[in-house]
Write a protein that holds these residues in place. Structure first.
Motif, short mmCIF file in Angstrom:
data_model
loop_
_atom_site.label_atom_id
_atom_site.label_comp_id
_atom_site.label_asym_id
_atom_site.label_seq_id
_atom_site.Cartn_x
_atom_site.Cartn_y
_atom_site.Cartn_z
N SER A 74 0.97 -1.12 -0.18
CA SER A 74 0.40 -0.04 0.07
C SER A 74 1.04 0.59 0.25
O SER A 74 2.86 1.31 0.35
N LEU A 75 0.08 2.26 -0.42
CA LEU A 75 1.14 3.36 -0.27
C LEU A 75 0.38 4.60 0.22
O LEU A 75 -0.41 5.89 -0.23
N ASP A 76 0.02 4.41 1.64
CA ASP A 76 -1.37 5.30 2.03
C ASP A 76 -0.39 6.41 2.36
O ASP A 76 -1.05 7.89 2.91
N TYR A 77 0.58 6.52 3.08
CA TYR A 77 1.62 7.84 3.01
C TYR A 77 2.72 8.19 2.06
O TYR A 77 2.94 9.30 2.13
N ALA A 78 1.80 7.77 0.52
CA ALA A 78 3.60 8.33 -0.47
C ALA A 78 3.11 9.90 -0.66
O ALA A 78 1.81 10.45 -0.49
N GLN A 79 3.89 11.06 -0.76
CA GLN A 79 4.39 12.25 -1.62
C GLN A 79 2.96 12.61 -0.01
O GLN A 79 2.32 13.61 -0.66
N ALA A 80 3.32 12.93 1.09
CA ALA A 80 2.65 13.57 1.91
C ALA A 80 3.13 15.20 1.82
O ALA A 80 4.33 15.04 1.43
N ILE A 81 2.72 15.82 2.40
CA ILE A 81 3.05 17.40 2.18
C ILE A 81 2.46 18.07 3.72
O ILE A 81 1.97 18.02 4.74
N ASP A 94 4.89 6.65 -7.63
CA ASP A 94 6.47 6.58 -7.31
C ASP A 94 6.43 4.61 -7.53
O ASP A 94 7.83 4.48 -7.45
N THR A 95 5.45 4.28 -7.51
CA THR A 95 5.74 2.83 -7.93
C THR A 95 5.56 2.54 -9.38
O THR A 95 6.01 1.20 -9.48
N LEU A 96 5.78 3.59 -10.08
CA LEU A 96 6.46 2.83 -11.45
C LEU A 96 7.25 2.03 -11.77
O LEU A 96 7.56 1.36 -12.46
N HIS A 97 8.20 2.34 -10.54
CA HIS A 97 9.82 1.43 -10.91
C HIS A 97 9.31 0.27 -11.12
O HIS A 97 10.34 -0.87 -11.38
N LEU A 98 8.22 -0.57 -9.62
CA LEU A 98 7.97 -1.97 -9.82
C LEU A 98 7.23 -2.61 -11.04
O LEU A 98 7.11 -3.51 -11.42
N ILE A 99 6.85 -1.73 -11.99
CA ILE A 99 6.46 -2.65 -13.62
C ILE A 99 7.85 -3.45 -14.12
O ILE A 99 7.05 -4.50 -14.53
N GLU A 100 8.63 -2.55 -13.68
CA GLU A 100 10.04 -3.86 -13.97
C GLU A 100 10.27 -4.62 -13.49
O GLU A 100 10.73 -6.19 -14.41
N VAL A 101 9.99 -4.29 -12.02
CA VAL A 101 10.72 -5.54 -11.59
C VAL A 101 9.65 -6.58 -11.91
O VAL A 101 9.64 -7.88 -11.50
#
Length: 353
Positions: A74-81, A94-101
């Motif tokens: 999960s990404l509940d706290y991603a890109q907090a401000i 930010d988990t776009l990089h998990l595509i290639e993984v």
């Protein structure tokens, strides 16, 4: 970033600028993972040296299986401000990089580096994360985003659905492309106006061009529309190819770019845009492939690397084989390190480092 006159107060938004005070360690670790696992897996596919597969498996266990170190799905706290929100839907990018993984991991199922139970648990992690993307407040917000964020949600959902065998989610991705991504983002001239309106119009345009190509590559089924979304055509006669044709001359010669220059990193672009490779294969356009081959494959600036997530293009399955001034496509044959479907040398684009 914080206001100079009130450094402890709520942050203010400056489009296109990165906050130098950001905590980026987790993002940087994720990007390293996205480079290491595909490179190691590609090395194993080509050489069959088990050391590479074993080391790729170590990374995957640490990130997704080991209860003491694994990432929560999960990404509940991603890109907090600070002072504004503890987490936002836009952080899902930010988990776009998990595509290639995930694309690399599927090749390791029969590499004898995971037990059947372990690999089932690895797939389960991605299934849980995909479910969170589809059902959480943050996930639902990002799914309906109208610019590159919406594209990146669909690209991730397509990759994780393919890895986990979720055919309903893959169908949803094709529907999103046909009903929203292309009609909402593609102008009559082939441009992407929602990206051109930003403070980094060149960077965002090329990034979204790549991500739309990735959606087509990951979600398409068969050779014809509507399920081969490369061939999907809008009522005005345009399809994804119109966007590639619009931006092609500005990738070939950035000096012709008629719009505002990016506020950051304009001189670091273009790179070897995956949209040119994938579209060149899908539409049998040799000029796309030739331009792709001429561009730099290795961006050096961290922010450009972050926005260049589809670097190991062998995990799109198809590869390019130059043969008698034409293009053929085929599949990697690890035993011969050549391409089945053509007689010439494989144009192998993975970085193994």
């Amino acid at each position: 970033m914080a206001r100079p006159q009130d450094p402890t107060g709520p942050y203010i938004r400056r489009d296109g600028f990165s906050n130098p005070a950001n905590f980026n360690a987790h993002r940087e670790a994720l990007i390293r993972l996205s480079l290491q696992v595909p490179a190691l897996t590609a090395a194993w596919l080509v050489t069959r040296d088990p050391r590479y597969a074993r080391h790729a498996a170590l990374h995957l266990r640490a990130w997704f299986l080991d209860l003491a170190s694994r990432m929560n799905p999960s990404l509940d706290y991603a890109q907090a401000i600070s002072g504004v929100t503890p987490g936002r839907g836009v952080g899902i990018i930010d988990t776009l990089h998990l595509i290639e993984v995930s694309r690399a991991a599927r090749h390791l199922e029969h590499a004898q580096v995971f037990s059947p139970t372990e690999f089932k648990e690895l797939r389960a992690w991605f299934a849980q994360y995909l479910d969170w993307m589809c059902t959480s407040k943050n996930g639902k917000e990002e799914e309906v985003a109208t610019n590159n964020h919406g594209t990146c949600w669909v690209a991730q959902a397509a990759a994780f659905a393919a890895f986990t065998g979720n055919i309903d989610a893959l169908a949803l991705c094709r529907d999103r492309f046909r009903a929203h991504l292309l009609p909402d983002q593609l102008a009559a001239d082939g441009s992407l106006p929602l990206e051109l309106a930003r403070t980094k119009p060149y960077s965002y345009s090329l990034f979204n061009l790549d991500m739309l190509a990735l959606v087509c590559q990951l979600a398409s089924i068969g050779d014809a529309a509507p399920d081969n979304i490369w061939q999907f055509t809008l009522a005005n006669g345009h399809r994804y190819k119109s966007a590639v044709d619009f931006y092609f001359p500005f990738i070939a010669d950035k000096q012709k770019w008629p719009f505002a220059h990016d506020v950051e990193y304009f001189d670091d672009l273009p790179n070897r845009q995956s949209s040119l490779l994938f579209a060149g294969l899908a539409y049998r356009e040799p000029r796309y492939i030739e331009l792709w081959r001429k561009l730099s494959p290795d961006p050096k600036t961290a922010e450009i690397v972050r926005n260049f997530p589809s670097a190991n293009r062998c995990f799109g399955s198809r590869v390019v084989v130059p043969c008698s001034n034409s293009l053929r496509t085929g599949f990697i044959d690890p035993a011969t390190k050549c391409c089945q479907g053509g007689k010439s040398m494989l144009l192998f684009s993975c970085r193994i480092n």
